[in-house]
Design a protein around this motif. Structure first.
Motif, PDB file in Angstrom:
ATOM      1  N   ARG A1264       0.831  -1.213   0.000  1.00 15.31           N
ATOM      2  CA  ARG A1264       0.000   0.000   0.000  1.00 15.31           C
ATOM      3  C   ARG A1264       0.863   1.260   0.000  1.00 15.31           C
ATOM      4  N   MET A1265       1.913   1.237   0.741  1.00 16.03           N
ATOM      5  CA  MET A1265       2.806   2.399   0.766  1.00 16.03           C
ATOM      6  C   MET A1265       3.464   2.608  -0.590  1.00 16.03           C
ATOM      7  N   ALA A1266       3.841   1.498  -1.258  1.00 24.18           N
ATOM      8  CA  ALA A1266       4.434   1.636  -2.588  1.00 24.18           C
ATOM      9  C   ALA A1266       3.420   2.212  -3.572  1.00 24.18           C
ATOM     10  N   GLU A1267       2.164   1.737  -3.515  1.00 21.41           N
ATOM     11  CA  GLU A1267       1.137   2.292  -4.402  1.00 21.41           C
ATOM     12  C   GLU A1267       0.916   3.775  -4.116  1.00 21.41           C
ATOM     13  N   GLU A1268       0.854   4.109  -2.847  1.00 20.66           N
ATOM     14  CA  GLU A1268       0.644   5.522  -2.502  1.00 20.66           C
ATOM     15  C   GLU A1268       1.802   6.379  -2.988  1.00 20.66           C
ATOM     16  N   ASN A1269       3.010   5.895  -2.837  1.00 15.80           N
ATOM     17  CA  ASN A1269       4.168   6.663  -3.312  1.00 15.80           C
ATOM     18  C   ASN A1269       4.132   6.805  -4.823  1.00 15.80           C
ATOM     19  N   HIS A1270       3.711   5.720  -5.524  1.00 23.49           N
ATOM     20  CA  HIS A1270       3.644   5.792  -6.986  1.00 23.49           C
ATOM     21  C   HIS A1270       2.597   6.811  -7.429  1.00 23.49           C
ATOM     22  N   ILE A1271       1.430   6.767  -6.784  1.00 21.46           N
ATOM     23  CA  ILE A1271       0.375   7.731  -7.149  1.00 21.46           C
ATOM     24  C   ILE A1271       0.804   9.143  -6.795  1.00 21.46           C
ATOM     25  N   THR A1272       1.441   9.304  -5.661  1.00 20.85           N
ATOM     26  CA  THR A1272       1.892  10.645  -5.253  1.00 20.85           C
ATOM     27  C   THR A1272       2.896  11.197  -6.249  1.00 20.85           C
ATOM     28  N   SER A1273       3.828  10.357  -6.694  1.00 18.42           N
ATOM     29  CA  SER A1273       4.818  10.841  -7.669  1.00 18.42           C
ATOM     30  C   SER A1273       4.141  11.199  -8.989  1.00 18.42           C
ATOM     31  N   LYS A1274       3.157  10.362  -9.428  1.00 19.89           N
ATOM     32  CA  LYS A1274       2.451  10.688 -10.673  1.00 19.89           C
ATOM     33  C   LYS A1274       1.648  11.974 -10.514  1.00 19.89           C
ATOM     34  N   LEU A1275       1.052  12.153  -9.339  1.00 24.12           N
ATOM     35  CA  LEU A1275       0.287  13.372  -9.101  1.00 24.12           C
ATOM     36  C   LEU A1275       1.196  14.595  -9.113  1.00 24.12           C
ATOM     37  N   GLU A1276       2.352  14.482  -8.488  1.00 19.73           N
ATOM     38  CA  GLU A1276       3.294  15.604  -8.520  1.00 19.73           C
ATOM     39  C   GLU A1276       3.738  15.903  -9.940  1.00 19.73           C
ATOM     40  N   GLU A1277       4.002  14.824 -10.718  1.00 21.15           N
ATOM     41  CA  GLU A1277       4.427  15.023 -12.099  1.00 21.15           C
ATOM     42  C   GLU A1277       3.310  15.684 -12.917  1.00 21.15           C
ATOM     43  N   CYS A1278       2.075  15.232 -12.688  1.00 22.26           N
ATOM     44  CA  CYS A1278       0.949  15.820 -13.413  1.00 22.26           C
ATOM     45  C   CYS A1278       0.757  17.283 -13.028  1.00 22.26           C
ATOM     46  N   ASN A1279       0.895  17.592 -11.742  1.00 26.66           N
ATOM     47  CA  ASN A1279       0.761  18.990 -11.307  1.00 26.66           C
ATOM     48  C   ASN A1279       1.849  19.861 -11.904  1.00 26.66           C
ATOM     49  N   GLU A1280       3.035  19.307 -11.997  1.00 31.99           N
ATOM     50  CA  GLU A1280       4.117  20.084 -12.615  1.00 31.99           C
ATOM     51  C   GLU A1280       3.816  20.353 -14.087  1.00 31.99           C
ATOM     52  N   GLN A1281       3.345  19.314 -14.810  1.00 36.30           N
ATOM     53  CA  GLN A1281       3.006  19.531 -16.225  1.00 36.30           C
ATOM     54  C   GLN A1281       1.860  20.531 -16.360  1.00 36.30           C
TER      55      GLN A1281
END
Length: 1769
Positions: A1264-1281
């Motif tokens: 669960r922590m790995a999934e959350e970290n993956h989603i968080t990184s994708k969310l940060e990347e999407c926010n940056e774009q």
């Protein structure tokens, strides 16, 4: 500003209200040198050396040998001295209470600065920085404080504790100014200074020796690359890299770099110079050392020195300083064996030999005495030398060296030697040498000496004898000069008759080592000798009569009348009586006060207060062993004064001999009958006492190195007038104990000598009076006695093991017995030779006559047959039990494998010798295999956590900017360099140089553009107003996570912290750690017991050997004299259990052979002993005296052996009892560890059941922590774009507005077709989306490139001409037809702008569409994140419940905690309840910590509440500061953010920099007016910028053009062409100089020829000058005083003038340096700026110019202003 030297220096201490003058004694001269002090030699200029001598700093002029002295300012001594790098100042660090560092100016010696408060008691070392601006000082014990000063400002910069051990040296790095190094006892430390925004910090790194043995480091050298080379005590070099030893350097064959300690001291021309205690200096290749790497695992590196110089055999170098002359290779070295050397370390063919400049005593002065008839002084020390000095001329006359060190010295009085030239000197081997002093210039021939003896004095051995077997401590002549007494530390006093030859009379034994000998004064009726012993015994004897003594067997005197006294301490009783008197006075005062209080209480009707209890009096203290006795002297017959040290110091004790002298002197207890307190001497006892000739002045030498003078009244033996005194600190206050003080025969001089190696002379007359009386005088050296020329040199005693006088006499009897034994041995040898001769004669007979050896033997065949039969039967006997033997062998192996191999140590007992006490080892099993593998590989891994490589890769990918169609960044295009033609043609290299300069300028422009974009991005990323500080957010999160839960573990809501969560693996590690700890403790105890067992084995062997020796001794004694021997201990079987199985057939056979041999040996010993007994019986009959002596010796050996055996047994028993007690303590700990071990095992079994469930939940949580970290990184990347898209949209909108502004600007003012063209521009047209878009993008890109190029080249892009036209309003709108009278170019441009507008609108729509897509994606990711977070929290809750359940199960386990009664505080009605179930067991430290934490939290709460009330005010202040800062930023915008924009009226205009005024002026344009004044938000900064440009360049310049100007500038090219032309001219001039050099060479050859011709004339002139000098010496000495007065006045004036001119030259040189630096800075700007409008300095006169090197530099640099001016023109 200078300090007054007379106000700073320490002065003599005089008792107040006394008539003693302050200048009672006047310092005259210093004869010694404290060569044992570390780094006690500094160089101030090319001829002046300085060193510390006690409380004085000596400045020694090397050529003239004249000395100047500076006194200590504190009076506590001088710690160290350091010279400034420029040699203009030197620092003197003192000792005492809160000592100072005095910085003196040189050569004026005026105190310049005083640095206070650096340490508590003393400084151990100081040092200046390389540039001389900083000074570092290190204190000694107790604080060892390191302090850094800005010494010119008297300001302390840094301070910190340097170490906890003695520090010998501190230096600044010559290569890294911010680094320091300190070294000392067993350590070296590396320091680094660093500056922060508020202050300087100092961080130290302690050197780690690791496998290298620890050593004291007295010397080191810092290499240019930062490494450090230090010495060691064993002679090798240590190379430090950081705080670690990189290599240890040694020589081939395992030899050390130096024999003894080694000190690196300098880097010279690629060599590292080292010196050592072996008297050698070696040079090592610096590059090899710097790049040295260890050749093997030992970490050592082998190399050989490049150069080597051996100074001398008895030389030990400890420090060195280099001459200050330029290009000089001369060094001055400090010799620890008493010398200062001049060394030439050039290591060339013309290297000079080492020269000993000055020679001194090394170590403490052991003996000092003065001549009774002239001003001569003799001294001796342990450096094996005897020196004679002339006090008047302050020179050393002669020195003699011997094989052993001198310990005492006495000058023979005139009755013993009329010439006054005889010295009696004692040495450490017990030898006394009589030395004759004479003037060799009056001696024609001396036996054994050459005729060319030079000098004014010489010492010659007259007689040598050895009265003692230990060092001679004191020598005293009788007043009439007829008897000489010598005392020694062997507790004997020897008497000699004084004459032409000194003959022994005899010796007496005293109770202790002899400290002093005092003959009774001539006023006493009886002539007696007072013997002072170090142990506190005093013996008085009458001198022996030489004629009555007849030493036939021994020199020991018996029957001499004597009296003894043994001092018993009374100081504690004196202090007790003083305390009683003090308390009685206080009691009387309190009694009166109490009576007054009682009276008042009775009047007021109150109860009186109780009296306070009185404290106990201090106990009587008797020191054991007694304190040392230092000195004493007679007062009256039978009475004497004593001075003792230790706890008895502070008093002079008046003693007398008791009338009852029947007691044993060793058991006596005598007390003084009177005492005198000595002021301020409780810790400063008197070491030596002397009187003036009139006995009206008593001089005392103190332990602190100070001298005291007490004026006395005539005929005052009781010292009743000893009250006021005069005191002055002269020797070192810590180790310079003043042990010798003497007055000259005429009371004009006082001489002192201390243990610091210094010798000082004082005069009782003022210096001017003394100079008047002693003008041109020298002490008279005695003439040689008659017959000295023909007398042979006396035989010396050089062997330290030589027999003493008494031993030689005792050895006569032994030599007689030895001769008898030799005669007997000779007889036996004769008999043996006779028997051998008979055998030879028998063999020489005919063959048939002698008896053959074979005839005595049996038949050989019978023997061979028996041997064969025996071998056969042995083989058969071995075959029968072979199977059983193999079976038992296998069984034994199994038993050993099962029970012995797994056993590390078996039970071994060690039994006491005299009792039944014993101590046993632990039966210790080997550790289990699982203890060797504690860690298992982790189960979590590769989960893609936040710190994993995937997340890192994603963060790196997000850090890169996105590439899309809206990116407006342009590639930097460098314009080709412009090459000018004309003038002198430049070389291809110079053309390339211009091209690179142009590229550099283009890069600068591109860098500025990039910086503008970064500024824009920075402003775009500016946080919002209500944004929280990220650091505070992290701090709150950390506090929340680490706050802890202080509820009990048994609570239901207890949450187990992460660091306390336990699993089976962690518990297993705890269990193994406990087992290892128990195993380690038991192993250590077993080791100690086994060591004690081995000690007992050796002790038993030694006791048996002593028992055998005792039996041999007792066999030779009578039965009635034999003492019963002690019972010998034996090794019990339980003490050596390992021997039970250690046997074999070979061992048994060897044991039988040894036993038989031992029995045979015992029989031989008994036979020999029988023979010896017979011999002893014969000797008894012949020599009864020998029997008595032998009996005494045997009794002594018997007693000694019994005492030694008893002492060994007692010592072993004590060690065993101590170890037994320690083992019992360890047994208690082991028993307490067993319940803990059981508890840990139970906990591990319990945790093992939870392991599977916990692992499953932990794996789920990790997913669960790995999934959350993956989603968080994708969310940060999407926010940056998304943020990038928003920026692109904003940029497109900005460009759209700019396009509209450009269209409005193209219309101009009053355009008739404005409305028509506006409609054309704003017309909406439907376009195809594929092809037109690409064309629009191409046009857009061309427009962007064009606008960017226009902004880079700073050109205007709105140069279109405005034309007016008319348009019919009714005309149809057609974008393809230009209306009449309308400018076609304007119409065409409008159409193009419309196309660009449409392109921008298409791009904007597409970007908005992409942004919407990204926004939807972000929303979906946020929803997914919430779902994953909820699942993660659920997994964490499940894991928390598992941990809570584990904790509850663990709480149910019983744990054993042993407690004592005082630890139980759970009581009911004052008693312990029967059940302790409700009780809580916790650590008292934790409980106290929690109670303290409550108080801390209350304080923190009040602080936070106060901070909360202050926060609104701070918020208001911060808001106001923010508004002011924004206003200021707006004022700076024209300079920081590039072009500014301003609006005026309905239309917009752009403000941009004018090409001709690039210093920051801004213009604003309006849509309808050109005359609007320009905006001035940054007016103040603009004025400041203009002012700085005027100060820097002299006029306003274009900064941007200045920075980006390339090499194509015509002025730069002209400058280069002029430089090339200058090079051609220099080449021509060099050819001319070469020709002139040839002419100079020829002239030099002619000069050499002339020099050779004049050399012969100079040789002849030299002899004439020598004769002239001898004739003028007397005339010069007579006129010296008058000439010195006039010369001194003229020289003073010349020195003042020279100092003034030097200051002028230094000032002018500093100004020239400043101008030169400024010209150089301006010259490197490119040659466009004129130099300052100041005239050049006039040339200096030749005699006032600086040094040659500096002068050449000044001449070279003086041409730079003209060069730069030419370049500027």
């Amino acid at each position: 500003m200078y300090y007054n030297y007379d106000e700073l220096i320490s002065r003599p201490t005089v008792t107040p209200d006394s008539d003693i003058p302050e200048n009672l004694l006047h310092f005259s001269h210093s004869f010694g040198y404290d060569c044992g002090r570390g780094s006690n030699l500094q160089l101030l200029d090319e001829r002046t050396l300085t060193f510390v001598a006690g409380n004085l700093l000596v400045l020694l002029d090397v050529p003239t040998r004249q000395r100047r002295h500076l006194r200590s300012c504190s009076g506590g001594g001088i710690g160290c001295v350091a010279a400034h790098p420029s040699k203009t100042h030197f620092a003197v660090a003192e000792k005492g209470e809160r000592p100072n560092i005095i910085v003196y100016e040189f050569p004026s010696l005026r105190p310049y600065r005083v640095l206070r408060g650096g340490t508590a008691l003393a400084y151990s070392c100081v040092g200046f920085s390389g540039d001389g601006t900083l000074l570092a000082g290190v204190g000694s014990a107790p604080d060892y404080m390191l302090t850094l000063w800005d010494w010119r400002q008297e300001e302390e910069l840094l301070r910190g504790k340097a170490s906890s051990q003695d520090i010998y040296r501190v230096t600044f790095s010559p290569h890294n100014p911010g680094q320091l190094t300190t070294s000392g006892s067993g350590h070296i430390k590396f320091w680094k200074m660093s500056s922060t925004f508020c202050s300087l910090t100092l961080q130290g790194l302690l050197g780690c020796f690791e496998s290298t043995p620890m050593t004291d480091i007295e010397g080191y050298v810092e290499l240019p690359d930062g490494k450090v080379v230090s010495g060691s005590e064993w002679g090798n070099l240590l190379l430090w890299d950081g705080d670690r030893i990189k290599v240890e350097i040694f020589r081939r064959g395992g030899r050390t770099c130096h024999a003894g300690s080694v000190l690196p001291f300098a880097l010279e021309e690629g060599e590292l110079l080292t010196m050592g205690s072996d008297g050698a200096i070696r040079g090592w290749d610096l590059e090899s050392i710097a790049t040295a790497d260890p050749t093997d695992a030992s970490g050592k590196f082998q190399m050989e020195p490049m150069n080597e110089m051996t100074i001398g055999r008895n030389v030990s170098l400890s420090s060195a300083v280099k001459s200050s002359l330029p290009d000089s290779s001369i060094w001055f070295a400090q010799d620890s064996n008493g010398g200062i050397w001049s060394l030439d370390l050039s290591f060339s063919n013309i290297t000079q030999d080492p020269e000993l400049l000055f020679s001194f005593h090394a170590g403490p002065i052991q003996g000092l005495d003065l001549s009774r008839i002239t001003h001569l002084m003799a001294t001796t020390a342990m450096d094996r030398s005897v020196k004679v000095y002339d006090i008047l001329s302050k020179t050393e006359l002669t020195t003699s060296r011997f094989e052993q060190g001198g310990t005492t010295l006495s000058w023979a009085p005139p009755p013993a030697n009329q010439s006054g030239g005889l010295l009696a000197t004692g040495f450490e081997d017990g030898v006394v040498r009589l030395l004759e002093l004479f003037n060799p210039q009056r001696l024609h021939v001396v036996a054994g000496r050459s005729r060319s003896r030079k000098g004014d004095a010489d010492l010659r051995l007259k007689q040598a004898f050895k009265p003692h077997n230990a060092p001679v401590t004191v020598i005293a002549y009788k007043h009439n000069g007829k008897i000489l007494a010598t005392g020694s530390s062997d507790c004997t006093v020897f008497f000699f008759t004084v004459g032409e030859k000194y003959d022994p009379i005899g010796f007496i034994a005293v109770p202790g080592p002899v400290q002093g000998l005092e003959w009774s004064p001539q006023s006493h009726s009886k002539n007696t000798l007072l013997i002072l012993c170090l142990s506190g015994h005093v013996v008085e004897v009458q001198p022996p009569d030489p004629e009555a003594q007849n030493p036939s067997k021994t020199y020991q005197l018996s029957g001499l009348p004597s009296r003894s006294f043994r001092f018993r301490s009374i100081k504690s009783r004196i202090k007790r009586e003083e305390e009683v008197q003090r308390r009685q006075a206080i009691k009387e005062t309190k009694k009166k006060e109490r009576e007054e209080q009682l009276r008042k209480a009775k009047q007021e009707g109150q109860d009186p207060t109780e009296e306070e209890e009185e404290e106990e009096l201090p106990p009587i203290y008797i020191p054991d062993p007694p304190n040392p006795l230092y000195c004493g002297f007679y007062s009256q017959p039978g009475q004497f004064w004593l001075s003792l040290g230790g706890s008895d110091s502070g008093f002079l004790y008046h003693c007398k001999f008791s009338e009852h002298q029947d007691e044993d002197p060793a058991q006596r207890q005598d007390e003084p009958f009177h005492f005198l307190p000595i002021h301020d001497a409780d810790d400063d006892p008197i070491h030596s006492v002397t009187f003036s000739a009139t006995r009206q002045l008593m001089l005392c030498g103190m332990q602190s190195g100070s001298i005291r003078a007490y004026p006395l009244q005539p005929s005052d033996p009781d010292l009743s007038s000893m009250r006021a005194y005069w005191a002055l600190s002269v020797h070192d206050n810590h180790y310079g104990h003043l042990c010798h003080i003497r007055c000259s025969h005429d009371d004009q001089f006082v001489l002192t000598a201390g243990e610091d190696g210094n010798i000082f002379s004082f005069s009782l007359l003022p210096p001017e009076d003394l100079q008047e009386d002693m003008r041109n005088q020298r002490a008279r050296v005695p003439s040689p006695r008659a017959g000295l020329e023909t007398e042979a040199v006396a035989q010396d005693i050089n062997d330290p093991a030589a027999y003493s006088i008494e031993a030689s006499k005792q050895m006569l009897g032994l030599d007689r017995r030895r001769r008898d034994a030799e005669l007997r041995k000779k007889k036996l040898m004769e008999l043996h030779d006779k028997f051998t001769k008979l055998l030879n004669q028998n063999q020489s007979l005919p063959e048939h006559v002698p008896l053959q050896p074979a005839e005595l033997q049996l038949d050989r065949r019978f023997v061979e047959e028996v041997e064969r039969e025996t071998a056969r039967r042995v083989m058969e006997a071995r075959k029968e039990p072979a199977w059983e033997e193999e079976r038992h062998r296998i069984g034994l192996e199994k038993l050993q494998t099962r029970f012995r191999d797994c056993l590390e140590s078996d039970t071994v007992a060690v039994v006491d010798i005299r009792s039944d006490h014993s101590v046993t080892t632990y039966r210790l099993l080997a550790l289990a295999e699982y203890s060797l593998h504690l860690q298992r590989p982790g189960k979590d891994g590769g989960l893609g956590g936040p710190g994993g490589p995937a997340a890192q890769e994603r963060r790196e990918s997000r850090a890169e900017p996105a590439e899309d169609s809206s990116n407006t960044d342009e590639e930097e295009v460098l314009t080709p360099p412009v090459v000018h033609s004309g003038g002198l043609k430049l070389a291809a290299r110079q053309v390339e140089k211009f091209r690179k300069a142009e590229e550099k300028a283009e890069k600068v422009r591109a860098k500025k553009e990039k910086r503008k974009k970064e500024w824009a991005q920075l402003h775009a990323e500016k946080p919002e107003e209500n944004c929280e500080d990220p650091q505070r957010v992290l701090a709150i999160r950390d506090a929340t996570e680490n706050m802890g839960d202080f509820k009990l573990k048994t609570a239901k809501d207890f949450r187990v912290p992460g660091h306390l969560r336990m699993n089976a693996e962690k518990k297993r590690a705890e269990l193994v750690a406990l087992e290892e700890k128990i195993h380690e403790e038991k192993t250590e105890m077993n080791r100690r017991i086994m060591a004690l067992r081995d000690t007992k084995v050796g002790l038993v062997s030694r006791l048996r050997s002593q028992a055998r020796q005792l039996r041999r001794v007792q066999r030779r004694l009578g039965v009635h004299l034999r003492r019963p021997p002690p019972a010998l201990p034996a090794m019990l079987p339980e003490e050596t259990p390992e021997r039970k199985l250690r046997y074999s057939r070979a061992t048994l056979e060897r044991y039988r052979a040894l036993r038989e041999k031992r029995g045979h040996t015992n029989g031989q010993e008994e036979e020999e002993e029988g023979e010896l007994t017979l011999l002893e019986q014969l000797e008894k009959e012949r020599a009864e005296e020998i029997r008595e002596e032998e009996e005494l010796r045997l009794l002594y050996e018997q007693d000694h052996l019994l005492e030694e055996m008893d002492a060994l047994a007692r010592q072993f028993d004590a060690e065993l009892l101590l170890l037994r007690h320690q083992k019992r303590s360890l047994d208690i700990q082991m028993k307490l560890g067993d319940p803990h071990h059981v508890t840990l095992f139970q906990e591990r079994l319990l945790l093992k059941g939870f392991e599977k469930r916990e692992d499953s939940l932990q794996e789920t949580l990790n997913q669960r922590m790995a999934e959350e970290n993956h989603i968080t990184s994708k969310l940060e990347e999407c926010n940056e774009q998304l943020e990038l898209k928003r920026r692109d949209v904003a940029k497109l909108q900005e460009r759209e507005r700019a396009l509209a502004a450009a269209f409005q600007a193209s219309l101009g003012e009053n355009n008739k077709f404005a409305d028509f063209l506006t409609k054309v521009f704003k017309k909406k047209i439907k376009r195809k989306k594929e092809t037109p878009r690409k064309e629009g993008q191409g046009k857009l890109q061309e427009e962007e490139e064009g606008s960017d190029d226009d902004s880079d080249e700073e050109e205007d892009w709105d140069d279109d001409e405005d034309d007016s036209g008319t348009e019919n309003e009714g005309a149809p709108l057609d974008d393809s037809v230009c209306p009449p009278n309308c400018d076609p170019a304007l119409f065409e441009k409008t159409v193009q702008l419309r196309e660009r507008r449409l392109d921008l609108e298409d791009l904007l729509a597409e970007e908005k569409k992409c942004a919407d897509t990204l926004k939807k994606e972000c929303d979906s990711l946020v929803k997914k994140k919430k779902v994953v977070q909820s699942s993660r929290q659920a997994a964490e809750g499940d894991l928390e419940s598992i941990n809570r359940e584990k904790q509850q199960k663990l709480n149910e386990l019983d744990a054993v905690v042993p407690l004592q009664l005082h630890q139980i505080e759970f009581t009911a009605d004052g008693s312990v309840p029967p059940s302790l179930a409700p009780a809580l067991v916790l650590n008292r430290t934790a409980l106290v910590g929690l109670e303290e934490r409550i108080k801390e939290l209350q304080v923190e709460k009040s602080q936070h509440r106060q901070h909360y009330h202050q926060a609104p005010q701070q918020n208001v202040q911060l808001a106001q500061d923010r508004r002011e800062m924004e206003a200021k930023i707006q004022g700076q915008s024209p300079f920081t953010q590039g072009p500014a924009r301003a609006q005026s009226g309905p239309s917009q205009g752009t403000a941009r920099e004018h090409p001709g005024h690039s210093q920051g002026t801004v213009r604003a344009q309006s849509g309808h007016s050109q005359g609007t004044p320009r905006a001035q938000p940054g007016h103040m900064l603009e004025e400041r910028c203009n002012q700085m440009m005027m100060e820097r360049f002299g006029r306003k310049v274009d900064l941007e053009a200045f920075q980006t100007r390339g090499a194509g500038d015509s002025r730069s090219r002209t400058l280069e062409e002029l430089k090339q032309e200058s090079l051609f001219q220099e080449a021509a001039y060099a050819e001319d100089i070469k020709q002139w050099d040839l002419k100079v060479t020829d002239a030099h050859q002619l000069l050499m020829e002339a020099t050779r011709r004049h050399t012969e004339r100079l040789v002849s002139m030299n002899s004439l000058f020598c004769q002239k000098k001898e004739l003028e010496d007397k005339l010069n000495s007579r006129q010296r005083k008058m000439g010195n007065q006039f010369q001194g006045h003229g020289m003073q004036r010349e020195k003042e003038e020279i100092c003034r001119l030097q200051e002028v030259v230094e000032t002018q040189f500093q100004q020239a340096e400043a101008f030169r630096r400024e010209i150089s800075i301006l010259f490197h700007k490119g040659g466009q700026v004129l130099p300052p409008s100041q005239a050049l300095l006039p040339p200096l006169p030749q005699h006032l110019r600086p040094a040659n090197k500096l002068g050449r530099r000044f001449k070279m640099d003086k041409a730079q202003p003209s060069t730069s001016s030419q370049g500027a023109n």
